[in-house]
Design a protein around this motif. Structure first.
Motif, PDB file in Angstrom:
ATOM      1  N   ARG A   9      67.616  35.003 -38.630  1.00 17.29           N
ATOM      2  CA  ARG A   9      67.195  35.931 -37.583  1.00 17.29           C
ATOM      3  C   ARG A   9      66.860  37.316 -38.105  1.00 17.29           C
ATOM      4  O   ARG A   9      66.388  38.159 -37.370  1.00 17.29           O
ATOM      5  CB  ARG A   9      68.298  36.061 -36.528  1.00 17.29           C
ATOM      6  CG  ARG A   9      68.542  34.765 -35.786  1.00 17.29           C
ATOM      7  CD  ARG A   9      69.781  34.859 -34.910  1.00 17.29           C
ATOM      8  NE  ARG A   9      70.082  33.557 -34.355  1.00 17.29           N
ATOM      9  CZ  ARG A   9      69.519  33.078 -33.246  1.00 17.29           C
ATOM     10  NH1 ARG A   9      68.663  33.809 -32.572  1.00 17.29           N
ATOM     11  NH2 ARG A   9      69.830  31.880 -32.814  1.00 17.29           N
ATOM     12  N   SER A  10      67.173  37.552 -39.365  1.00 15.08           N
ATOM     13  CA  SER A  10      67.017  38.921 -39.866  1.00 15.08           C
ATOM     14  C   SER A  10      66.148  38.912 -41.116  1.00 15.08           C
ATOM     15  O   SER A  10      66.610  39.248 -42.198  1.00 15.08           O
ATOM     16  CB  SER A  10      68.399  39.502 -40.182  1.00 15.08           C
ATOM     17  OG  SER A  10      69.088  38.571 -41.018  1.00 15.08           O
ATOM     18  N   LEU A  11      64.908  38.486 -40.957  1.00 13.45           N
ATOM     19  CA  LEU A  11      64.021  38.433 -42.124  1.00 13.45           C
ATOM     20  C   LEU A  11      63.429  39.825 -42.362  1.00 13.45           C
ATOM     21  O   LEU A  11      63.052  40.517 -41.413  1.00 13.45           O
ATOM     22  CB  LEU A  11      62.905  37.420 -41.870  1.00 13.45           C
ATOM     23  CG  LEU A  11      63.364  36.000 -41.492  1.00 13.45           C
ATOM     24  CD1 LEU A  11      62.165  35.115 -41.159  1.00 13.45           C
ATOM     25  CD2 LEU A  11      64.182  35.378 -42.618  1.00 13.45           C
ATOM     26  N   ASP A  12      63.374  40.209 -43.615  1.00 13.65           N
ATOM     27  CA  ASP A  12      62.852  41.532 -43.970  1.00 13.65           C
ATOM     28  C   ASP A  12      61.315  41.450 -44.076  1.00 13.65           C
ATOM     29  O   ASP A  12      60.793  40.730 -44.942  1.00 13.65           O
ATOM     30  CB  ASP A  12      63.491  41.925 -45.314  1.00 13.65           C
ATOM     31  CG  ASP A  12      62.941  43.237 -45.856  1.00 13.65           C
ATOM     32  OD1 ASP A  12      61.928  43.721 -45.313  1.00 13.65           O
ATOM     33  OD2 ASP A  12      63.521  43.740 -46.837  1.00 13.65           O
ATOM     34  N   PRO A  13      60.594  42.173 -43.210  1.00  9.51           N
ATOM     35  CA  PRO A  13      59.126  42.081 -43.217  1.00  9.51           C
ATOM     36  C   PRO A  13      58.511  42.407 -44.578  1.00  9.51           C
ATOM     37  O   PRO A  13      57.521  41.778 -44.979  1.00  9.51           O
ATOM     38  CB  PRO A  13      58.691  43.116 -42.176  1.00  9.51           C
ATOM     39  CG  PRO A  13      59.888  43.342 -41.315  1.00  9.51           C
ATOM     40  CD  PRO A  13      61.100  43.075 -42.156  1.00  9.51           C
ATOM     41  N   ARG A  15      59.844  41.895 -47.521  1.00  7.19           N
ATOM     42  CA  ARG A  15      60.060  40.748 -48.425  1.00  7.19           C
ATOM     43  C   ARG A  15      59.143  39.587 -48.061  1.00  7.19           C
ATOM     44  O   ARG A  15      58.643  38.879 -48.928  1.00  7.19           O
ATOM     45  CB  ARG A  15      61.531  40.308 -48.398  1.00  7.19           C
ATOM     46  CG  ARG A  15      62.402  41.286 -49.190  1.00  7.19           C
ATOM     47  CD  ARG A  15      63.812  40.790 -49.329  1.00  7.19           C
ATOM     48  NE  ARG A  15      63.906  39.618 -50.212  1.00  7.19           N
ATOM     49  CZ  ARG A  15      65.039  38.952 -50.414  1.00  7.19           C
ATOM     50  NH1 ARG A  15      66.152  39.331 -49.811  1.00  7.19           N
ATOM     51  NH2 ARG A  15      65.065  37.918 -51.225  1.00  7.19           N
ATOM     52  N   LEU A  16      58.937  39.416 -46.763  1.00  7.78           N
ATOM     53  CA  LEU A  16      58.001  38.352 -46.359  1.00  7.78           C
ATOM     54  C   LEU A  16      56.611  38.636 -46.904  1.00  7.78           C
ATOM     55  O   LEU A  16      55.955  37.760 -47.463  1.00  7.78           O
ATOM     56  CB  LEU A  16      57.931  38.247 -44.829  1.00  7.78           C
ATOM     57  CG  LEU A  16      59.121  37.615 -44.125  1.00  7.78           C
ATOM     58  CD1 LEU A  16      58.866  37.574 -42.618  1.00  7.78           C
ATOM     59  CD2 LEU A  16      59.385  36.198 -44.648  1.00  7.78           C
ATOM     60  N   LYS A  23      50.659  31.472 -47.541  1.00  6.00           N
ATOM     61  CA  LYS A  23      50.817  31.982 -46.177  1.00  6.00           C
ATOM     62  C   LYS A  23      50.691  33.511 -46.122  1.00  6.00           C
ATOM     63  O   LYS A  23      49.930  34.048 -45.320  1.00  6.00           O
ATOM     64  CB  LYS A  23      52.175  31.539 -45.611  1.00  6.00           C
ATOM     65  CG  LYS A  23      52.359  31.957 -44.156  1.00  6.00           C
ATOM     66  CD  LYS A  23      53.696  31.493 -43.587  1.00  6.00           C
ATOM     67  CE  LYS A  23      53.766  31.837 -42.108  1.00  6.00           C
ATOM     68  NZ  LYS A  23      55.090  31.588 -41.539  1.00  6.00           N
ATOM     69  N   TRP A  24      51.445  34.166 -46.988  1.00  5.71           N
ATOM     70  CA  TRP A  24      51.457  35.632 -46.944  1.00  5.71           C
ATOM     71  C   TRP A  24      50.469  36.260 -47.907  1.00  5.71           C
ATOM     72  O   TRP A  24      50.176  37.457 -47.792  1.00  5.71           O
ATOM     73  CB  TRP A  24      52.882  36.155 -47.197  1.00  5.71           C
ATOM     74  CG  TRP A  24      53.727  35.975 -45.978  1.00  5.71           C
ATOM     75  CD1 TRP A  24      54.522  34.909 -45.684  1.00  5.71           C
ATOM     76  CD2 TRP A  24      53.801  36.849 -44.849  1.00  5.71           C
ATOM     77  NE1 TRP A  24      55.090  35.062 -44.445  1.00  5.71           N
ATOM     78  CE2 TRP A  24      54.670  36.248 -43.911  1.00  5.71           C
ATOM     79  CE3 TRP A  24      53.223  38.077 -44.534  1.00  5.71           C
ATOM     80  CZ2 TRP A  24      54.982  36.844 -42.678  1.00  5.71           C
ATOM     81  CZ3 TRP A  24      53.519  38.673 -43.316  1.00  5.71           C
ATOM     82  CH2 TRP A  24      54.388  38.051 -42.396  1.00  5.71           C
ATOM     83  N   GLN A  25      49.964  35.493 -48.873  1.00  6.21           N
ATOM     84  CA  GLN A  25      49.106  36.117 -49.885  1.00  6.21           C
ATOM     85  C   GLN A  25      47.609  35.933 -49.629  1.00  6.21           C
ATOM     86  O   GLN A  25      46.803  36.612 -50.252  1.00  6.21           O
ATOM     87  CB  GLN A  25      49.475  35.617 -51.289  1.00  6.21           C
ATOM     88  CG  GLN A  25      50.889  35.974 -51.703  1.00  6.21           C
ATOM     89  CD  GLN A  25      51.255  37.437 -51.397  1.00  6.21           C
ATOM     90  OE1 GLN A  25      50.440  38.350 -51.588  1.00  6.21           O
ATOM     91  NE2 GLN A  25      52.460  37.658 -50.896  1.00  6.21           N
ATOM     92  N   LEU A  26      47.236  35.025 -48.713  1.00 13.26           N
ATOM     93  CA  LEU A  26      45.798  34.810 -48.525  1.00 13.26           C
ATOM     94  C   LEU A  26      45.115  36.073 -47.984  1.00 13.26           C
ATOM     95  O   LEU A  26      44.050  36.460 -48.432  1.00 13.26           O
ATOM     96  CB  LEU A  26      45.537  33.630 -47.583  1.00 13.26           C
ATOM     97  CG  LEU A  26      44.066  33.216 -47.520  1.00 13.26           C
ATOM     98  CD1 LEU A  26      43.595  32.651 -48.850  1.00 13.26           C
ATOM     99  CD2 LEU A  26      43.826  32.192 -46.414  1.00 13.26           C
ATOM    100  N   PRO A  41      64.712  31.298 -45.096  1.00 10.36           N
ATOM    101  CA  PRO A  41      65.228  30.893 -46.407  1.00 10.36           C
ATOM    102  C   PRO A  41      65.529  29.395 -46.398  1.00 10.36           C
ATOM    103  O   PRO A  41      65.825  28.822 -45.352  1.00 10.36           O
ATOM    104  CB  PRO A  41      66.536  31.687 -46.554  1.00 10.36           C
ATOM    105  CG  PRO A  41      66.651  32.571 -45.369  1.00 10.36           C
ATOM    106  CD  PRO A  41      65.625  32.182 -44.357  1.00 10.36           C
ATOM    107  N   VAL A  42      65.460  28.797 -47.563  1.00 10.58           N
ATOM    108  CA  VAL A  42      65.683  27.348 -47.699  1.00 10.58           C
ATOM    109  C   VAL A  42      67.156  27.025 -47.424  1.00 10.58           C
ATOM    110  O   VAL A  42      68.040  27.856 -47.637  1.00 10.58           O
ATOM    111  CB  VAL A  42      65.276  26.936 -49.132  1.00 10.58           C
ATOM    112  CG1 VAL A  42      65.604  25.486 -49.416  1.00 10.58           C
ATOM    113  CG2 VAL A  42      63.799  27.187 -49.345  1.00 10.58           C
ATOM    114  N   ALA A  43      67.424  25.794 -46.979  1.00  7.03           N
ATOM    115  CA  ALA A  43      68.811  25.360 -46.727  1.00  7.03           C
ATOM    116  C   ALA A  43      69.647  25.517 -48.004  1.00  7.03           C
ATOM    117  O   ALA A  43      69.183  25.138 -49.092  1.00  7.03           O
ATOM    118  CB  ALA A  43      68.814  23.900 -46.286  1.00  7.03           C
ATOM    119  N   PRO A  44      70.872  26.067 -47.887  1.00  7.28           N
ATOM    120  CA  PRO A  44      71.699  26.285 -49.083  1.00  7.28           C
ATOM    121  C   PRO A  44      71.896  25.006 -49.911  1.00  7.28           C
ATOM    122  O   PRO A  44      71.920  25.064 -51.143  1.00  7.28           O
ATOM    123  CB  PRO A  44      73.035  26.777 -48.511  1.00  7.28           C
ATOM    124  CG  PRO A  44      72.691  27.342 -47.169  1.00  7.28           C
ATOM    125  CD  PRO A  44      71.498  26.584 -46.670  1.00  7.28           C
TER     126      PRO A  44
END
Ligand SMILES: Cc1ncc(COP(=O)(O)O)c(C=O)c1O
Length: 377
Positions: A9-13, A15-16, A23-26, A41-44
């Motif tokens: 719930r707390s993703l850092d924009p 860092r994204l 997804k983020w680099q195109l 984040p991926v499952a631990p």
């Protein structure tokens, strides 16, 4: 304070935005809500498994022996546990990705010039597959009486069933599946069932594997799936195929081992971790996605009331009808000019005109940023 053990719930924009991957680099500088990758984040359990693999230097040839990889064997277990379906382990094969399985099935079960039915709007690589492999697209209506009429008129060789459906999020229920199975029997259709979104179904809907409807149904079905959508592992290139169709299995057997590549160790290890230890994480993800799909309704009603949207029954993809905002065939261009990168509706075929697809697999606050940016506010 909300309990958020997996940091969903707390993703850092920032860092994204810096995240590698298409997804983020195109289109740097845009809010990325297009391709079906999740921001979480991926499952631990997966991180641990892959870290151990690296720590052990275990990136050489695996010691699995012949036949299905441990992940493909786990697929059989998972189908039994989760969906009450017991696929035949002798009919399970590893593939690099779901599309490879779909293309192998199209290539070996149909001929150039054959018609293949597909529900429109359709996941765009299916459209490209038919075009590139010289198969004729038959638009399959969702309405089953209309589907029957279409099948009678067009006589396709195969149906590609995207189940659950991307981009609409529709989950075919038992009655629908039984009717499709009866039509497949009546018109002697091969069914290629892409079930990659099956773990992403919201209550009260339930996934029913198409091949689980009965032995005769399984005998005309190829099921292709992966842990990659629900567990966000698309870059690891691993998927699995269950081959109910005898002549497909015998065609594949005419090729030498590894002709179509072989399974990737990291992809296999990640899939095993996902399917044996990932369900707590997946449940937490589904909780956030469920909130997001409803929050999206509220946000659109407030900021973009002309946009029509029904929360999907499955997937983290919202199919937005933007025809009332008057921005033509591709409203995606307007939203792109406002800094939001969405999937263009026409990519999914003609019925996508005036639509966009929005990926809401991100934090609740990012959904808010995305919709307010789309509205230009
Ligand atoms: C319905 C469907 N099938 C297949 C894929 C791609 O899977 P893969 O990367 O394993 O080919 C996707 C990706 O979003 C999808 O939505």
């Amino acid at each position: 304070m909300t309990n958020d053990p997996f940091g969903l719930r707390s993703l850092d924009p920032d860092r994204l935005a810096a995240r590698p991957g298409v997804k983020w680099q195109l289109r740097p500088g845009h809010l990325a809500a297009w391709v079906a990758d999740m921001d979480f984040p991926v499952a631990p359990a997966i991180t641990e498994r892959l870290s151990t693999l690296l720590a052990d230097g275990a990136l050489g040839y695996p010691n699995w022996g012949t036949g299905p990889s441990p992940a493909a064997r786990q697929f059989v277990v998972r189908m039994g546990q989760r969906y009450g379906w017991e696929p035949d382990v002798e009919r399970v094969r590893d593939v690099a990705d779901v599309l490879q399985g779909v293309r192998l099935a199209v290539g070996m079960l149909t001929e150039p010039g054959d018609a293949i039915a597909l529900h429109l709007p359709a996941y765009h690589p299916f459209l490209h597959t038919l075009r590139d492999m010289d198969r004729r697209l038959v638009a399959a209506p969702f309405d089953l009486d209309a589907l029957e009429t279409t099948l009678r008129a067009e006589r396709p060789r195969a149906l590609i069933l995207c189940h659950p459906h991307n981009p609409t999020g529709h989950v075919f229920d038992r009655d629908e599946l039984l009717r499709i199975a009866a039509l497949a029997e009546e018109f002697d259709l091969v069914v290629i069932s892409d079930e990659i979104h099956s773990d992403l179904v919201y209550e009260p809907h339930h996934h029913i594997p198409f091949a689980s409807l009965g032995d005769d149904v399984a005998a005309r079905t190829v099921t292709v799936t992966s842990s990659s959508k629900a567990f966000n592992l698309a870059g690891l290139r691993w998927a699995v195929m269950h081959i109910g169709i005898e002549r497909f299995e015998s065609s594949l057997r005419t090729y030498p081992d590894h002709w179509f590549g072989s399974a990737n160790v990291a992809g296999v290890e990640a899939a095993v971790a996902a399917w044996t230890q990932g369900d707590e994480w997946l449940a937490a993800v589904m909780e956030v996605l469920d909130e997001n799909r409803h929050r999206l309704s509220e946000l659109l009603a407030t900021h973009l009331p002309e946009v029509k949207y029904e929360p999907p029954e499955a997937t983290y993809l919202a199919w937005l009808d933007c025809r009332a905002i008057g921005s033509g065939d591709e409203p995606r261009e307007l939203f792109l000019s406002r800094g939001v990168d969405l999937s263009p509706g026409m990519q999914f075929g003609e019925p996508g005109s005036g639509f966009v697809r929005l990926n809401f697999a991100t934090s609740p606050s990012m959904i808010e940023r995305i919709v307010t940016a789309m509205a230009g506010s």
